[in-house]
Write a protein that holds these residues in place. Structure first.
Motif, PDB file in Angstrom:
ATOM      1  N   PRO A  73       0.810  -1.221   0.000  1.00  0.00           N
ATOM      2  CA  PRO A  73       0.000   0.000   0.000  1.00  0.00           C
ATOM      3  C   PRO A  73       0.847   1.276   0.000  1.00  0.00           C
ATOM      4  N   GLY A  74       1.848   1.329   0.883  1.00  0.00           N
ATOM      5  CA  GLY A  74       2.718   2.498   0.926  1.00  0.00           C
ATOM      6  C   GLY A  74       3.538   2.646  -0.342  1.00  0.00           C
ATOM      7  N   GLY A  75       3.954   1.512  -0.910  1.00  0.00           N
ATOM      8  CA  GLY A  75       4.742   1.555  -2.135  1.00  0.00           C
ATOM      9  C   GLY A  75       3.952   2.087  -3.312  1.00  0.00           C
ATOM     10  N   LEU A  76       2.709   1.599  -3.454  1.00  0.00           N
ATOM     11  CA  LEU A  76       1.865   2.095  -4.540  1.00  0.00           C
ATOM     12  C   LEU A  76       1.547   3.568  -4.352  1.00  0.00           C
ATOM     13  N   LEU A  77       1.329   3.985  -3.108  1.00  0.00           N
ATOM     14  CA  LEU A  77       1.075   5.403  -2.832  1.00  0.00           C
ATOM     15  C   LEU A  77       2.280   6.245  -3.236  1.00  0.00           C
ATOM     16  N   ALA A  78       3.488   5.827  -2.822  1.00  0.00           N
ATOM     17  CA  ALA A  78       4.696   6.565  -3.176  1.00  0.00           C
ATOM     18  C   ALA A  78       4.887   6.594  -4.687  1.00  0.00           C
ATOM     19  N   GLY A  79       4.602   5.458  -5.347  1.00  0.00           N
ATOM     20  CA  GLY A  79       4.749   5.410  -6.802  1.00  0.00           C
ATOM     21  C   GLY A  79       3.789   6.345  -7.514  1.00  0.00           C
ATOM     22  N   LEU A 161      -0.009  23.974 -11.205  1.00  0.00           N
ATOM     23  CA  LEU A 161       0.479  22.615 -11.456  1.00  0.00           C
ATOM     24  C   LEU A 161       1.901  22.451 -10.929  1.00  0.00           C
ATOM     25  N   ALA A 162       2.706  23.509 -11.073  1.00  0.00           N
ATOM     26  CA  ALA A 162       4.072  23.472 -10.549  1.00  0.00           C
ATOM     27  C   ALA A 162       4.058  23.372  -9.032  1.00  0.00           C
ATOM     28  N   LEU A 163       3.168  24.144  -8.392  1.00  0.00           N
ATOM     29  CA  LEU A 163       3.033  24.077  -6.942  1.00  0.00           C
ATOM     30  C   LEU A 163       2.573  22.685  -6.513  1.00  0.00           C
ATOM     31  N   ALA A 164       1.661  22.095  -7.302  1.00  0.00           N
ATOM     32  CA  ALA A 164       1.191  20.738  -7.010  1.00  0.00           C
ATOM     33  C   ALA A 164       2.337  19.732  -7.127  1.00  0.00           C
ATOM     34  N   SER A 165       3.227  19.940  -8.099  1.00  0.00           N
ATOM     35  CA  SER A 165       4.360  19.021  -8.249  1.00  0.00           C
ATOM     36  C   SER A 165       5.281  19.098  -7.037  1.00  0.00           C
ATOM     37  N   GLY A 166       5.495  20.314  -6.505  1.00  0.00           N
ATOM     38  CA  GLY A 166       6.298  20.441  -5.292  1.00  0.00           C
ATOM     39  C   GLY A 166       5.641  19.753  -4.112  1.00  0.00           C
ATOM     40  N   MET A 167       4.309  19.898  -4.007  1.00  0.00           N
ATOM     41  CA  MET A 167       3.582  19.246  -2.929  1.00  0.00           C
ATOM     42  C   MET A 167       3.684  17.726  -3.060  1.00  0.00           C
ATOM     43  N   LEU A 168       3.521  17.209  -4.273  1.00  0.00           N
ATOM     44  CA  LEU A 168       3.585  15.760  -4.481  1.00  0.00           C
ATOM     45  C   LEU A 168       4.978  15.216  -4.184  1.00  0.00           C
ATOM     46  N   TRP A 169       6.000  15.983  -4.518  1.00  0.00           N
ATOM     47  CA  TRP A 169       7.369  15.581  -4.186  1.00  0.00           C
ATOM     48  C   TRP A 169       7.515  15.474  -2.665  1.00  0.00           C
ATOM     49  N   GLY A 170       7.026  16.488  -1.953  1.00  0.00           N
ATOM     50  CA  GLY A 170       7.082  16.449  -0.502  1.00  0.00           C
ATOM     51  C   GLY A 170       6.285  15.292   0.078  1.00  0.00           C
ATOM     52  N   LEU A 171       5.091  15.043  -0.480  1.00  0.00           N
ATOM     53  CA  LEU A 171       4.261  13.949   0.018  1.00  0.00           C
ATOM     54  C   LEU A 171       4.870  12.582  -0.294  1.00  0.00           C
ATOM     55  N   THR A 172       5.634  12.496  -1.376  1.00  0.00           N
ATOM     56  CA  THR A 172       6.341  11.245  -1.668  1.00  0.00           C
ATOM     57  C   THR A 172       7.331  10.942  -0.555  1.00  0.00           C
ATOM     58  N   THR A 173       8.086  11.962  -0.163  1.00  0.00           N
ATOM     59  CA  THR A 173       9.021  11.792   0.949  1.00  0.00           C
ATOM     60  C   THR A 173       8.278  11.402   2.222  1.00  0.00           C
ATOM     61  N   LEU A 174       7.145  12.046   2.457  1.00  0.00           N
ATOM     62  CA  LEU A 174       6.342  11.742   3.639  1.00  0.00           C
ATOM     63  C   LEU A 174       5.860  10.296   3.617  1.00  0.00           C
ATOM     64  N   SER A 175       5.399   9.831   2.455  1.00  0.00           N
ATOM     65  CA  SER A 175       4.896   8.453   2.364  1.00  0.00           C
ATOM     66  C   SER A 175       5.998   7.434   2.603  1.00  0.00           C
ATOM     67  N   ILE A 176       7.223   7.781   2.240  1.00  0.00           N
ATOM     68  CA  ILE A 176       8.345   6.863   2.455  1.00  0.00           C
ATOM     69  C   ILE A 176       8.690   6.760   3.936  1.00  0.00           C
ATOM     70  N   ARG A 177       8.586   7.872   4.653  1.00  0.00           N
ATOM     71  CA  ARG A 177       8.945   7.891   6.067  1.00  0.00           C
ATOM     72  C   ARG A 177       7.805   7.481   6.989  1.00  0.00           C
ATOM     73  N   ALA A 178       6.539   7.675   6.557  1.00  0.00           N
ATOM     74  CA  ALA A 178       5.406   7.487   7.469  1.00  0.00           C
ATOM     75  C   ALA A 178       4.626   6.200   7.222  1.00  0.00           C
ATOM     76  N   THR A 179       5.063   5.352   6.289  1.00  0.00           N
ATOM     77  CA  THR A 179       4.388   4.086   6.035  1.00  0.00           C
ATOM     78  C   THR A 179       5.371   2.939   6.247  1.00  0.00           C
ATOM     79  N   ALA A 186      16.191   0.324   0.396  1.00  0.00           N
ATOM     80  CA  ALA A 186      16.214   1.460  -0.530  1.00  0.00           C
ATOM     81  C   ALA A 186      15.846   1.012  -1.940  1.00  0.00           C
ATOM     82  N   GLU A 187      16.286  -0.207  -2.299  1.00  0.00           N
ATOM     83  CA  GLU A 187      16.016  -0.726  -3.643  1.00  0.00           C
ATOM     84  C   GLU A 187      14.519  -0.938  -3.864  1.00  0.00           C
ATOM     85  N   LYS A 188      13.848  -1.524  -2.877  1.00  0.00           N
ATOM     86  CA  LYS A 188      12.418  -1.789  -3.037  1.00  0.00           C
ATOM     87  C   LYS A 188      11.623  -0.486  -3.047  1.00  0.00           C
ATOM     88  N   THR A 189      12.035   0.463  -2.203  1.00  0.00           N
ATOM     89  CA  THR A 189      11.364   1.753  -2.165  1.00  0.00           C
ATOM     90  C   THR A 189      11.446   2.450  -3.519  1.00  0.00           C
TER      91      THR A 189
END
Length: 310
Positions: A73-79, A161-179, A186-189
């Motif tokens: 679930p966390g992996g698909l979210l990050a992807g 859209l650019a602001l959304a891309s920055g938010m999504l980048w930040g949320l990707t990092t969040l999903s990696i740390r919070a799930t 690192a390879e699987k992530t």
């Protein structure tokens, strides 16, 4: 158990600067290659290549990619977040300038700094660190400020859209740390992210009417090979490894170097002018990074206890 450090050491800083320097160079490579290879088709080739390289790396090192470990679930979210970031970047470029997009994209560290401490309290920034983060972002704004002027409705849409891309980048990092991904290799992530993006980006490329092909010049293929091997594989894998061991909020501050490295490489490789604005921007980003990564001085009582113990 994963050994997680509370600050960035020399090895981490060296790897971060190297990654940011390459990502800045990669912007130049994409810019020069897009003349032959459309951007999303270029990204599709890169990500597909990265999937293959990462799979071969894992086979050679015996790193399991398909074990059931609760990370799906966390992996698909990050992807999906990672793929969404790319989609917003390329869609935003249809309506706004690359310079404006760069500024909004690099709001990402603020999203990390605001939300990540809710799941990882140790990532909380202190007062001077927030000032440093703002100063580093201000350096990026200064570097690209020439392109800021009157905004049309279409350009504002691209900015959003650019602001959304920055938010999504930040949320990707969040999903990696919070799930559950926080416990994955690192390879699987990275595999989750490049695999999902490799599956999504060709459809977006077709939707935008890009022309696909493989008959490109050796220079174009050389650029794509470098972007794939060093960029989408080696540098992203390094970033994922760093996220497993070091504070994400402190790491994120270094990403402000990437657009400035891109400008610097433009000066060195493309003959673009070196301006006072760029020099001041580099100074601001550098000082901001130092402030964000400044370690908290131990309390007086702690110092006395340490001296007695010695």
């Amino acid at each position: 158990m994963i050994e997680r450090k509370t600050h960035l050491d020399t090895r981490a800083i060296s790897l971060l600067v190297a990654c940011c320097a390459f990502w800045g160079l990669q912007q130049i490579l994409i810019k020069t290659t897009v003349v032959e290879v459309p951007p999303l088709w270029q990204a599709s080739i890169r990500m597909a290549g990265a999937v293959v390289l990462l799979w071969l790396w894992c086979v050679a090192r015996g790193v399991p990619l398909f074990d059931r470990d609760g990370t799906l679930p966390g992996g698909l979210l990050a992807g999906l977040l990672f793929a969404g970031e790319f989609c917003c970047i390329y869609l935003g470029l249809q309506d706004t300038t690359a310079s404006r997009l760069t500024v909004f994209l690099y709001t990402s560290p603020f999203w990390v700094a605001v939300f990540l401490p809710r799941w990882a309290p140790s990532e909380q920034l202190r007062g001077w660190q927030w000032v440093g983060l703002a100063l580093a972002f201000g350096g990026v704004v200064l570097a690209f400020s020439e392109s800021f002027g009157h905004s049309s409705p279409r350009q504002l849409r691209g900015d959003l859209l650019a602001l959304a891309s920055g938010m999504l980048w930040g949320l990707t990092t969040l999903s990696i740390r919070a799930t559950k991904l926080a416990t994955a290799s690192a390879e699987k992530t990275l595999f989750y992210q490049v695999a999902v993006t490799a599956a999504v980006s060709p459809f977006l490329s077709l939707a935008l009417g890009e022309t696909w092909g493989l008959s490109y010049s050796p220079m174009a293929w050389g650029s794509i090979a470098v972007q794939t091997v060093i960029g989408a594989f080696a540098s992203y894998l390094t970033w994922m490894w760093l996220l497993r061991h070091y504070p994400a909020t402190q790491m994120s501050s270094f990403t402000f170097l990437t657009p400035l490295f891109a400008l610097a490489f433009g000066v060195m490789l493309l003959g673009e002018p070196l301006t006072l604005r760029l020099v001041l921007a580099l100074a601001g980003v550098g000082l901001g990074i130092v402030m964000v990564n400044r370690r908290k001085a131990p309390a007086v009582g702690a110092k006395k206890a340490a001296s007695k113990a010695a």
